[in-house]
Design a protein around this motif. Sequence first.
Motif, PDB file in Angstrom:
ATOM      1  N   CYS A 196      -0.689  -0.012  -3.923  1.00 26.93           N
ATOM      2  CA  CYS A 196      -2.079   0.368  -4.122  1.00 26.93           C
ATOM      3  C   CYS A 196      -2.233   1.868  -4.391  1.00 26.93           C
ATOM      4  O   CYS A 196      -1.811   2.687  -3.572  1.00 26.93           O
ATOM      5  CB  CYS A 196      -2.897  -0.015  -2.889  1.00 26.93           C
ATOM      6  SG  CYS A 196      -4.641   0.410  -3.028  1.00 26.93           S
ATOM      7  N   CYS A 229      -0.683  -4.072  -6.092  1.00 29.89           N
ATOM      8  CA  CYS A 229      -0.350  -4.441  -4.713  1.00 29.89           C
ATOM      9  C   CYS A 229       0.335  -5.807  -4.662  1.00 29.89           C
ATOM     10  O   CYS A 229       1.291  -6.010  -3.894  1.00 29.89           O
ATOM     11  CB  CYS A 229      -1.607  -4.440  -3.841  1.00 29.89           C
ATOM     12  SG  CYS A 229      -2.947  -5.471  -4.499  1.00 29.89           S
ATOM     13  N   HIS A 232       0.826  -1.211   0.000  1.00 32.73           N
ATOM     14  CA  HIS A 232       0.000   0.000   0.000  1.00 32.73           C
ATOM     15  C   HIS A 232       0.860   1.261   0.000  1.00 32.73           C
ATOM     16  O   HIS A 232       0.395   2.350   0.311  1.00 32.73           O
ATOM     17  CB  HIS A 232      -1.010   0.003   1.154  1.00 32.73           C
ATOM     18  CG  HIS A 232      -0.443   0.186   2.525  1.00 32.73           C
ATOM     19  ND1 HIS A 232      -0.182   1.417   3.065  1.00 32.73           N
ATOM     20  CD2 HIS A 232      -0.115  -0.717   3.476  1.00 32.73           C
ATOM     21  CE1 HIS A 232       0.287   1.271   4.297  1.00 32.73           C
ATOM     22  NE2 HIS A 232       0.337  -0.017   4.567  1.00 32.73           N
ATOM     23  N   GLY A 233       2.104   1.118  -0.407  1.00 31.18           N
ATOM     24  CA  GLY A 233       2.979   2.270  -0.545  1.00 31.18           C
ATOM     25  C   GLY A 233       2.885   2.850  -1.950  1.00 31.18           C
ATOM     26  O   GLY A 233       1.992   2.513  -2.720  1.00 31.18           O
ATOM     27  N   PRO A 234       3.832   3.704  -2.303  1.00 25.85           N
ATOM     28  CA  PRO A 234       3.763   4.397  -3.596  1.00 25.85           C
ATOM     29  C   PRO A 234       3.863   3.465  -4.795  1.00 25.85           C
ATOM     30  O   PRO A 234       3.413   3.811  -5.883  1.00 25.85           O
ATOM     31  CB  PRO A 234       4.954   5.362  -3.535  1.00 25.85           C
ATOM     32  CG  PRO A 234       5.864   4.795  -2.495  1.00 25.85           C
ATOM     33  CD  PRO A 234       4.977   4.118  -1.499  1.00 25.85           C
ATOM     34  N   THR A 282     -10.683   3.684   2.722  1.00 26.54           N
ATOM     35  CA  THR A 282      -9.821   4.148   1.632  1.00 26.54           C
ATOM     36  C   THR A 282     -10.415   3.874   0.259  1.00 26.54           C
ATOM     37  O   THR A 282      -9.950   4.433  -0.728  1.00 26.54           O
ATOM     38  CB  THR A 282      -8.446   3.454   1.696  1.00 26.54           C
ATOM     39  OG1 THR A 282      -8.635   2.028   1.671  1.00 26.54           O
ATOM     40  CG2 THR A 282      -7.693   3.844   2.952  1.00 26.54           C
ATOM     41  N   HIS A 330      -4.123   3.519  -1.605  1.00 26.05           N
ATOM     42  CA  HIS A 330      -3.523   3.311  -0.281  1.00 26.05           C
ATOM     43  C   HIS A 330      -4.418   2.476   0.637  1.00 26.05           C
ATOM     44  O   HIS A 330      -4.583   2.791   1.820  1.00 26.05           O
ATOM     45  CB  HIS A 330      -3.171   4.648   0.373  1.00 26.05           C
ATOM     46  CG  HIS A 330      -2.204   5.467  -0.431  1.00 26.05           C
ATOM     47  ND1 HIS A 330      -0.876   5.131  -0.588  1.00 26.05           N
ATOM     48  CD2 HIS A 330      -2.379   6.598  -1.156  1.00 26.05           C
ATOM     49  CE1 HIS A 330      -0.268   6.015  -1.357  1.00 26.05           C
ATOM     50  NE2 HIS A 330      -1.160   6.921  -1.724  1.00 26.05           N
ATOM     51  N   ASN A 331      -4.993   1.417   0.097  1.00 27.80           N
ATOM     52  CA  ASN A 331      -5.687   0.457   0.957  1.00 27.80           C
ATOM     53  C   ASN A 331      -4.742  -0.036   2.050  1.00 27.80           C
ATOM     54  O   ASN A 331      -3.564  -0.308   1.788  1.00 27.80           O
ATOM     55  CB  ASN A 331      -6.172  -0.746   0.140  1.00 27.80           C
ATOM     56  CG  ASN A 331      -7.399  -0.447  -0.692  1.00 27.80           C
ATOM     57  OD1 ASN A 331      -8.123   0.505  -0.421  1.00 27.80           O
ATOM     58  ND2 ASN A 331      -7.626  -1.252  -1.705  1.00 27.80           N
ATOM     59  N   GLN A 332      -5.278  -0.170   3.268  1.00 26.25           N
ATOM     60  CA  GLN A 332      -4.459  -0.602   4.404  1.00 26.25           C
ATOM     61  C   GLN A 332      -4.433  -2.138   4.438  1.00 26.25           C
ATOM     62  O   GLN A 332      -5.002  -2.778   5.325  1.00 26.25           O
ATOM     63  CB  GLN A 332      -5.022  -0.007   5.685  1.00 26.25           C
ATOM     64  CG  GLN A 332      -5.021   1.523   5.658  1.00 26.25           C
ATOM     65  CD  GLN A 332      -5.845   2.122   6.773  1.00 26.25           C
ATOM     66  OE1 GLN A 332      -5.923   1.579   7.873  1.00 26.25           O
ATOM     67  NE2 GLN A 332      -6.473   3.257   6.485  1.00 26.25           N
TER      68      GLN A 332
END
Length: 299
Positions: free
Chosen positions: A60, A103, A55-57, A88, A63-65
């Motif tokens: 995703c 992801c 979920h970093g750059p 999100t 930015h799904n956790q």
Amino acid sequence: MGKVTGFLEIDRQVHKYQPASDRIRHFREFTLPMSDKEVEKQAARCMDCGIPYCHGPTGCPVHNQIPDWNDLVYNGDWDNAIRNLHSTNNFPEFTGRICPAPCEEACTLNLEDIPVAIKTIEQAIADKAYETGHIRPYPPERKTGRRVAIIGSGPAGMAAAQQLGRAGHDVHVYERESRPGGLMRYGIPDFKIEKHYIDRRIEQMQGEGVSFHCGINVGVDKPVAQLLAEYDAVLYCGGSETPRPANIPGDDLDGVHDAMPYLVQQNKRIGGEPIQSVAWPSPPIVAGGQHVVVVGGGD
């Protein structure tokens, strides 16, 4: 995270498919759902990376956790898993089906080509939420008195409409086609996402006070100046429908077509709509009985 040693003990597993002999008989999705226990085992493979690239750059885009809801699914807490996912992502039942899943490409376990089955888990969370009645209208407690017009009812327009509607604004979405969904409805075949998933989200949003106006081509049927005069804000959420030129010899010959006009026509046929419209005036494209060559292996 999931289980501490899950990635060592549990093999990667994703949806299985109907046999080809069955799936050529219909245009619907042909994945076979996994059981809750199977999905929980896949969530257990999440390994609590020091830096969760999923979920970093590079992972995703929204930015799904992902490690958080993997842990919730592993522990059987499906209700909080959908709450976390919705924090999100407005429409996880869409992305769980049609997202190309960067992801999984970014997953640390992909170093061994066995990433966590993130996309499969995401779809399972969303489908489970519908089964349990968690996804239903959540109208705002108070209205702001502000009016917002949104041009385009694709995923961007729908997400903006849902967020603004829940903030208490009076939201009106304008769509030039006869049904909302944009290219998610008209550009993606049913085998990747059946259109009743779009319809039930539209019903939820209408229950929250969002109004949809279909068959209105803004700039033609309704001047933009009129929208600006009637509303406090106007959002433009139109998508790109211009194919990238192939620039190869023969691409101008008869029988050579870009994918998008064909896909739109076929989705309209299956949906029981006229294939021609102001937006798509191209002549009918029929592949039945033809020898077909497809150039390009993307979506």
